[in-house]
Enzyme design. Structure first.
Site, PDB file in Angstrom:
ATOM      1  N   ASN A  31       0.808  -1.211   0.000  1.00 45.54           N
ATOM      2  CA  ASN A  31       0.000   0.000   0.000  1.00 45.54           C
ATOM      3  C   ASN A  31       0.847   1.270   0.000  1.00 45.54           C
ATOM      4  OD1 ASN A  31       0.610  -0.997   2.693  1.00 45.54           O
ATOM      5  ND2 ASN A  31      -0.667   0.655   3.489  1.00 45.54           N
ATOM      6  N   HIS A  32       2.016   1.247   0.612  1.00 48.16           N
ATOM      7  CA  HIS A  32       2.833   2.469   0.672  1.00 48.16           C
ATOM      8  C   HIS A  32       3.363   2.848  -0.700  1.00 48.16           C
ATOM      9  CE1 HIS A  32       3.534   2.625   5.247  1.00 48.16           C
ATOM     10  NE2 HIS A  32       2.441   1.955   4.972  1.00 48.16           N
ATOM     11  N   HIS A 111       1.361  -8.344  -0.146  1.00 46.99           N
ATOM     12  CA  HIS A 111       1.690  -7.477   0.991  1.00 46.99           C
ATOM     13  C   HIS A 111       0.480  -7.469   1.919  1.00 46.99           C
ATOM     14  CE1 HIS A 111       3.259  -3.991   3.151  1.00 46.99           C
ATOM     15  NE2 HIS A 111       2.034  -3.492   3.086  1.00 46.99           N
TER      16      HIS A 111
END
Length: 119
Positions: A31-32, A111
């Protein structure tokens, strides 16, 4: 290179070396990374901005109108990072070769993990 860029460069280099020997290195996006490409830097440390201090931007840097509006609203210290990570930016293009979900044999990599609802 600063730590964040150095890690990415190392992974990309290892991938090239592995492929030259018939192997591979698989990277998955989290997500980052996606937030960064969307120019959302709420999880970026101060050092994460300094990693990109050498990035060059000016009015001729190609951006869509929507991205340019977001870019112009960023604080000055975030603009170099935005140039490299914006959609179509140098780092964003390289990250686009990574997977969100990767299956190798019977193993699935993502992730953050999977729940039974996802499989």
């Amino acid at each position: 290179l600063h730590p964040e860029l150095a890690i990415l460069e190392l992974l990309w280099s290892l991938k090239e070396e592995a492929q030259a020997q018939g192997g591979d290195v698989h990277m998955t996006l989290g997500n980052h990374e996606l937030l960064n490409v969307a120019l959302d830097f709420k999880f970026v440390s101060e050092g994460g901005f300094s990693d990109f201090q050498d990035a060059v931007f000016d009015d001729s840097t190609p951006m869509s109108d929507k991205v340019r509006r977001t870019f112009e609203s960023l604080p000055q210290h975030a603009k170099q990072r935005a140039v490299a990570l914006r959609p179509g930016g140098e780092i964003a293009v390289r990250l686009a070769d990574s997977n969100l979900v990767l299956q190798v044999g019977r193993n699935v990599f993502v992730h953050g993990g999977l729940t039974s609802k996802h499989v």
